[in-house]
Motif scaffolding. Structure first.
Motif, PDB file in Angstrom:
ATOM      1  N   ARG A 343       0.747  -1.371   0.190  1.00 20.33           N
ATOM      2  CA  ARG A 343      -0.444   0.406  -0.002  1.00 20.33           C
ATOM      3  C   ARG A 343       0.967   0.940   0.353  1.00 20.33           C
ATOM      4  O   ARG A 343       0.718   2.147  -1.167  1.00 20.33           O
ATOM      5  CB  ARG A 343      -0.811   0.115   1.101  1.00 20.33           C
ATOM      6  CG  ARG A 343      -1.891   1.412   1.251  1.00 20.33           C
ATOM      7  CD  ARG A 343      -2.725   1.198   2.608  1.00 20.33           C
ATOM      8  NE  ARG A 343      -1.737   1.081   4.285  1.00 20.33           N
ATOM      9  CZ  ARG A 343      -1.693   0.292   4.496  1.00 20.33           C
ATOM     10  NH1 ARG A 343      -2.515  -0.225   4.616  1.00 20.33           N
ATOM     11  NH2 ARG A 343      -1.296   0.515   5.561  1.00 20.33           N
ATOM     12  N   GLU A 344       1.764   1.424   1.068  1.00 20.42           N
ATOM     13  CA  GLU A 344       2.891   2.408   0.573  1.00 20.42           C
ATOM     14  C   GLU A 344       3.606   2.657  -0.038  1.00 20.42           C
ATOM     15  O   GLU A 344       4.231   3.745  -0.795  1.00 20.42           O
ATOM     16  CB  GLU A 344       3.543   2.373   1.844  1.00 20.42           C
ATOM     17  CG  GLU A 344       2.284   2.371   3.686  1.00 20.42           C
ATOM     18  CD  GLU A 344       2.307   3.410   3.292  1.00 20.42           C
ATOM     19  OE1 GLU A 344       1.489   4.172   3.303  1.00 20.42           O
ATOM     20  OE2 GLU A 344       0.807   3.824   4.860  1.00 20.42           O
ATOM     21  N   ILE A 345       3.947   1.899  -0.827  1.00 19.60           N
ATOM     22  CA  ILE A 345       5.158   2.136  -1.786  1.00 19.60           C
ATOM     23  C   ILE A 345       3.838   2.743  -3.165  1.00 19.60           C
ATOM     24  O   ILE A 345       4.564   2.971  -4.264  1.00 19.60           O
ATOM     25  CB  ILE A 345       5.534   0.793  -2.060  1.00 19.60           C
ATOM     26  CG1 ILE A 345       6.562  -0.314  -1.519  1.00 19.60           C
ATOM     27  CG2 ILE A 345       6.379   0.233  -3.899  1.00 19.60           C
ATOM     28  CD1 ILE A 345       7.601  -1.310  -1.274  1.00 19.60           C
ATOM     29  N   ASN A 346       2.905   1.627  -3.241  1.00 16.71           N
ATOM     30  CA  ASN A 346       2.041   1.900  -4.320  1.00 16.71           C
ATOM     31  C   ASN A 346       1.524   3.530  -4.171  1.00 16.71           C
ATOM     32  O   ASN A 346       1.840   3.938  -5.726  1.00 16.71           O
ATOM     33  CB  ASN A 346       1.086   1.180  -4.098  1.00 16.71           C
ATOM     34  CG  ASN A 346       1.335  -0.143  -5.240  1.00 16.71           C
ATOM     35  OD1 ASN A 346       1.850  -0.077  -5.973  1.00 16.71           O
ATOM     36  ND2 ASN A 346       0.390  -1.304  -4.716  1.00 16.71           N
ATOM     37  N   ASP A 347       1.438   3.641  -3.133  1.00  9.94           N
ATOM     38  CA  ASP A 347       0.931   5.560  -2.966  1.00  9.94           C
ATOM     39  C   ASP A 347       2.267   6.047  -3.177  1.00  9.94           C
ATOM     40  O   ASP A 347       1.715   8.001  -3.690  1.00  9.94           O
ATOM     41  CB  ASP A 347       0.748   5.970  -1.257  1.00  9.94           C
ATOM     42  CG  ASP A 347      -0.853   5.376  -0.719  1.00  9.94           C
ATOM     43  OD1 ASP A 347      -1.722   5.147  -2.106  1.00  9.94           O
ATOM     44  OD2 ASP A 347      -1.461   5.069   0.495  1.00  9.94           O
ATOM     45  N   LEU A 348       3.115   6.199  -2.391  1.00  6.87           N
ATOM     46  CA  LEU A 348       4.573   7.041  -3.169  1.00  6.87           C
ATOM     47  C   LEU A 348       4.064   6.671  -4.768  1.00  6.87           C
ATOM     48  O   LEU A 348       4.669   8.010  -5.304  1.00  6.87           O
ATOM     49  CB  LEU A 348       5.497   6.375  -2.387  1.00  6.87           C
ATOM     50  CG  LEU A 348       5.558   7.109  -1.199  1.00  6.87           C
ATOM     51  CD1 LEU A 348       7.163   5.991  -0.305  1.00  6.87           C
ATOM     52  CD2 LEU A 348       5.311   8.337  -0.906  1.00  6.87           C
ATOM     53  N   LEU A 349       4.686   5.524  -5.325  1.00  4.44           N
ATOM     54  CA  LEU A 349       4.515   5.162  -6.735  1.00  4.44           C
ATOM     55  C   LEU A 349       3.973   5.947  -7.459  1.00  4.44           C
ATOM     56  O   LEU A 349       3.830   6.690  -8.775  1.00  4.44           O
ATOM     57  CB  LEU A 349       5.269   3.616  -7.214  1.00  4.44           C
ATOM     58  CG  LEU A 349       6.304   3.206  -7.081  1.00  4.44           C
ATOM     59  CD1 LEU A 349       5.904   1.604  -7.172  1.00  4.44           C
ATOM     60  CD2 LEU A 349       7.818   4.386  -6.903  1.00  4.44           C
ATOM     61  N   GLY A 350       2.729   6.459  -7.063  1.00  5.11           N
ATOM     62  CA  GLY A 350       1.584   7.143  -7.454  1.00  5.11           C
ATOM     63  C   GLY A 350       1.459   8.622  -7.950  1.00  5.11           C
ATOM     64  O   GLY A 350       0.860   9.058  -7.997  1.00  5.11           O
ATOM     65  N   SER A 351       2.789   9.432  -6.664  1.00  5.68           N
ATOM     66  CA  SER A 351       1.969  10.495  -6.695  1.00  5.68           C
ATOM     67  C   SER A 351       3.930  11.398  -6.833  1.00  5.68           C
ATOM     68  O   SER A 351       3.844  10.870  -5.540  1.00  5.68           O
ATOM     69  CB  SER A 351       1.409  10.814  -5.063  1.00  5.68           C
ATOM     70  OG  SER A 351       1.551  12.345  -4.549  1.00  5.68           O
ATOM     71  N   GLU A 352       3.946  11.574  -7.669  1.00  5.16           N
ATOM     72  CA  GLU A 352       5.119  12.308  -7.955  1.00  5.16           C
ATOM     73  C   GLU A 352       5.269  13.621  -6.587  1.00  5.16           C
ATOM     74  O   GLU A 352       6.419  13.486  -6.004  1.00  5.16           O
ATOM     75  CB  GLU A 352       5.130  13.442  -9.246  1.00  5.16           C
ATOM     76  CG  GLU A 352       7.040  12.726  -9.266  1.00  5.16           C
ATOM     77  CD  GLU A 352       7.370  11.794  -9.691  1.00  5.16           C
ATOM     78  OE1 GLU A 352       8.744  11.573  -9.364  1.00  5.16           O
ATOM     79  OE2 GLU A 352       7.541  10.557 -10.089  1.00  5.16           O
ATOM     80  N   ARG A 353       4.052  14.315  -6.611  1.00 10.56           N
ATOM     81  CA  ARG A 353       4.222  15.015  -5.398  1.00 10.56           C
ATOM     82  C   ARG A 353       5.310  14.668  -3.898  1.00 10.56           C
ATOM     83  O   ARG A 353       5.476  15.187  -3.394  1.00 10.56           O
ATOM     84  CB  ARG A 353       3.251  15.854  -5.484  1.00 10.56           C
ATOM     85  CG  ARG A 353       2.894  16.616  -4.208  1.00 10.56           C
ATOM     86  CD  ARG A 353       1.855  17.537  -3.931  1.00 10.56           C
ATOM     87  NE  ARG A 353       1.074  18.397  -2.986  1.00 10.56           N
ATOM     88  CZ  ARG A 353       1.164  18.885  -2.413  1.00 10.56           C
ATOM     89  NH1 ARG A 353       0.768  17.056  -1.724  1.00 10.56           N
ATOM     90  NH2 ARG A 353       1.194  18.856  -0.815  1.00 10.56           N
ATOM     91  N   ASN A 354       4.585  13.791  -3.818  1.00 10.21           N
ATOM     92  CA  ASN A 354       4.344  12.582  -1.886  1.00 10.21           C
ATOM     93  C   ASN A 354       5.904  12.585  -2.600  1.00 10.21           C
ATOM     94  O   ASN A 354       6.079  12.112  -0.996  1.00 10.21           O
ATOM     95  CB  ASN A 354       3.265  11.946  -2.125  1.00 10.21           C
ATOM     96  CG  ASN A 354       1.493  12.533  -2.170  1.00 10.21           C
ATOM     97  OD1 ASN A 354       2.299  13.574  -1.364  1.00 10.21           O
ATOM     98  ND2 ASN A 354       0.935  11.224  -1.864  1.00 10.21           N
ATOM     99  N   ILE A 355       6.091  11.512  -2.988  1.00  8.41           N
ATOM    100  CA  ILE A 355       7.799  11.244  -2.987  1.00  8.41           C
ATOM    101  C   ILE A 355       8.268  11.845  -3.147  1.00  8.41           C
ATOM    102  O   ILE A 355       9.471  11.679  -3.067  1.00  8.41           O
ATOM    103  CB  ILE A 355       7.713  10.279  -4.183  1.00  8.41           C
ATOM    104  CG1 ILE A 355       9.110   8.853  -4.088  1.00  8.41           C
ATOM    105  CG2 ILE A 355       8.255  10.904  -6.049  1.00  8.41           C
ATOM    106  CD1 ILE A 355       9.166   7.705  -5.149  1.00  8.41           C
TER     107      ILE A 355
END
Length: 758
Positions: A343-355
């Protein structure tokens, strides 16, 4: 801050730990520490001493001035001596239990003690539930250290709560990280064939406990949303694991990835990566993952490096991760929780702003951990430790004085069985029981102490004599030596030295006992047992027997067996001297050992008993030679250290100095005076005696005058504060000997005007 100001007179330090090209995290850390120190403080010499688990395997760089074979205790001692003589002002030890030899790595303590320098210790592991031996080793380090460095606040908390470390002893200095610019991962990916990939990276020696299985389990969910995702497991398999099972663990992880259908999305790079390449790998990653399974892990160098270059980190909440990633500097998920990782890896890879935001926050944290800042903090601790080292005051002349004999400590160490061997500080240690060596010495002491209450003398003489009598094993025609506290014997026959020393004691008691009953007993025991002397092969055992025989001839002139002993052994010793002699070596053996002065003393006593001037001359010349080896450049007595024993044709080493050598020298010098009348031997005897009172290398008295006690020796770092039987007896026998010599000199002075000692 200017480096010259910060170092404040510190010009050389010794650094101990693993070192590249050895492949492990401690080696990388020590190497990075060395490099950072050299760059930040170019005027400070850094001597690296590398722990070596496979002698000859590693091609160490010039920075490594010495290596220490992991399991060779003598190498630790020798390296400690080397460091002590190197001019280093402090010793900085990287500590991990597994890199040092001995139980729980205890060998390193010998090196630290021999170096005798202010000690700074970086703890790479702080165990909350240590084994008994692990706890003992760490507590020993805490006692010796001027400063202990940990890399997490939790380490400080454990040290104070579990080990009782004073808070002021412990400093928290983070794991150092490289000083790299913040960079876009895509600029590095092509180099590794990852162009167009979203990279999750884990780095480190591969072994169970790293939690790699958890991320592999998460990968199907990650790949479902991000088909371009690849999980890279970078690092060689741990050498110990390879030695035990080969690559079975790595192969199992690969099989797991294939079974989950993500074999193409999990890449294994089986290599120990050089420092600069590692940083490039890290900068090429989008996410750094540490799925470690050990919640107590205090330090992770790989996590520190990842934060240092600004990686978005997803980690399990082990100690180091909870501290370094706190306040939104990373993402924490539960141990073994593959769904949470996905879940956390997907959320980061899915949001350039967040990563990007998380990466920038990590990089900002990393700026506080770059190596120059870390070694600046460490150097501040080193400088403080060096400045806090007690400065020895210039030696003051010690007035010639003699302590009155006092058997209080002897009585403290004795019971109805005899005299116990060892003590912890001044308290008898019953675990080690008794030995005939100490009881024979105590028996001789009872004949030598003047002005002792007759009842006290009678009681203790009888107890020690009873021990000697019970030790005789007629079946073996030898005395036993070691007895357990429950009065059971540990052996059927003791060493040659213990048998020779017992014969010596019997001869002295036969001559000097104050009660006729004790003289009669000793004479009978001597007659029944002393023939064993004729079978002794050890030069020291033979010398002890000669001393006993010389005393017996005085008690009973013409004593046949004693004369046979006195006639047989001296010529053997002269032959040994001829065989071992070199232009610079005038001794009976090619090595020095314990009780050295007893050998010339025995020749002197035998020469006087037999009227042989050649033996007296040889006794004098060999005593002169050993005295040159027992004299410090400053002129005081320096006992031959026990570390010297067994080194062929080598100059003696100064530690550990033991009281046995001082009393033997006092007795030998007294024998030389008795044989020659030369007053220089009175001066030499007094010089050896004053060693007990502080005229020594450390300017520290070993005698505890209030109770007749004596510490067990001079160590590189100070006194060995235990007070065993041998040491107490050495002081009291030396006091009796020097008092008797003073009286004999005084009697001569009364007739010819020569000076009196004391």
């Amino acid at each position: 801050m200017d480096g010259a100001v910060m170092t404040d007179g510190v010009t050389r330090i010794a650094l101990l730990g693993n070192f590249l090209p050895r492949k492990c995290g401690i080696a990388t850390f020590t190497t990075d520490t060395y490099t950072a120190l050299r760059h930040r403080f170019p005027d400070v010499a850094i001597d690296v001493y590398a722990m070596d688990d496979h002698v000859g395997r590693y091609d160490y760089p010039d920075a490594v001035v010495g290596t220490v074979p992991q399991n060779d205790l003598s190498a630790y001692i020798e390296t400690g001596r080397t460091i002590a003589d190197s001019g280093a002002q402090a010793l900085w030890v990287q500590h991990e239990y597994g890199i040092y030899g001995g139980e729980a790595g205890a060998h390193v303590l010998a090196l630290i003690d021999r170096a005798g320098l202010p000690l700074i210790v970086t703890l790479h592991t702080v165990l909350e539930k240590p084994s008994a031996q692990e706890r003992s080793v760490l507590e020993s380090l805490l006692r010796r250290a001027a400063k202990v460095i940990v890399m997490a606040e939790r380490g400080r908390e454990i040290l104070t709560r579990i080990y009782g470390a004073p808070p002021r002893l412990v400093s928290v200095i983070p794991h150092g990280v490289p000083d790299r610019d913040f960079a876009d991962p895509d600029t590095f990916k092509a180099r590794f064939g990852w162009k167009g990939k979203r990279v999750i990276l884990t780095f480190g020696l591969l072994a169970p406990g790293k939690g790699i299985e958890t991320i592999i389990t998460a990968m199907p969910t990650v790949v479902a949303r991000h088909p371009d995702a690849v999980y890279v497991v970078l690092g060689a398999t741990h050498p110990n694991l390879v030695a035990h099972e080969g690559e079975k663990y790595r192969d199992g992880l690969k099989a797991q990835a294939r079974e989950l259908g993500v074999g193409a999305n999990v890449a294994f790079i089986d290599a120990f990566v050089e420092h600069n390449d590692l940083i490039d790998y890290l900068q090429a990653a989008d996410i750094y993952a540490t799925p470690y399974l050990n919640p107590a892990q205090i330090t992770s160098g790989t996590l520190s490096y990842a934060v240092g270059v600004g990686k978005a980190v997803v980690s399990t909440p082990y100690v180091h991760a909870t501290e370094i990633l706190a306040d939104g500097h990373g993402v924490l998920v539960d141990f073994r929780d593959a769904e949470a990782f996905a879940r956390e890896i997907n959320d980061l890879l899915g949001s350039e702003r967040n990563i990007t935001r998380l990466s920038e926050r990590a990089y900002a944290r990393g700026r506080t951990m770059i190596w120059p800042r870390v070694v600046e903090q460490a150097m501040e601790e080193i400088v403080a430790a060096v400045e806090a080292k007690p400065r020895r005051l210039p030696s003051q002349p010690i007035a010639t004085r003699i302590l009155p004999p006092d058997i209080a400590a002897v009585e403290r160490m004795s019971d109805a069985t005899g005299m116990l061997q060892h003590a912890i500080y001044s308290v008898p240690d019953r675990r080690h029981g008794y030995c005939i060596d100490d009881n024979a010495r105590a028996l001789m002491l009872m004949t030598a102490v003047p002005d002792l209450d007759p009842e006290v003398r009678d009681r203790w003489t009888t107890i020690y004599a009873s021990f000697v009598q019970y030790a005789w094993n007629p079946d073996k025609r030898r005395f036993r030596n070691f007895m357990n506290f429950d009065r059971t014997w540990c052996e059927d026959e003791g060493s040659e030295d213990s048998n020779g020393r017992t014969i010596w004691a019997l001869g002295v008691v036969a001559r000097d006992a104050h009660e006729a009953k004790h003289r009669a007993w000793a004479t009978a025991m001597f007659d029944a047992t002393a023939s064993l002397s004729l079978d002794l092969g050890s030069p020291r055992a033979q010398s002890f027997a000669m001393l006993g025989a010389a005393a017996m001839v005085q008690a009973s002139p013409g004593h046949r067996l004693s004369l046979e002993i006195l006639k047989r052994f001296p010529d053997q010793h002269l032959a040994l001297l001829d065989a071992a002699r070199r232009p610079e070596w005038g001794w009976f053996e090619i090595v020095l050992a314990y009780d050295n002065a007893r050998l010339p003393e025995a020749l002197l006593r035998a020469g006087k008993a037999l009227g042989r001037a050649d033996l007296i001359a040889c006794g004098v010349s060999t005593l002169e030679w050993i005295m040159t080896k027992q004299t410090a450049p400053e002129g005081h007595f320096r006992a031959v250290g026990s570390e010297s024993f067994g080194r062929a044709y080598a100059e003696p080493l100064p530690f550990d100095q033991q009281p046995l050598e001082a009393v033997a020298t006092v007795d030998a010098c007294a024998a030389a005076y008795d044989a020659t009348g030369d007053l220089r031997w009175v001066d030499e005897a007094n010089r050896a005696y004053q060693w007990f009172l502080g005229a020594n290398d450390l300017d520290l008295p070993l005698a505890t005058q209030a109770d007749g006690g004596c510490f067990d020796g001079l160590m590189p770092g100070g006194l060995n504060r235990n007070q065993g039987a041998e040491s107490i007896l050495a002081l009291q026998m030396a006091s009796c000997a020097i008092s008797g010599l003073s009286q004999r000199v005084g009697n001569v002075a009364g007739t010819d005007g020569r000076r009196r000692l004391g």
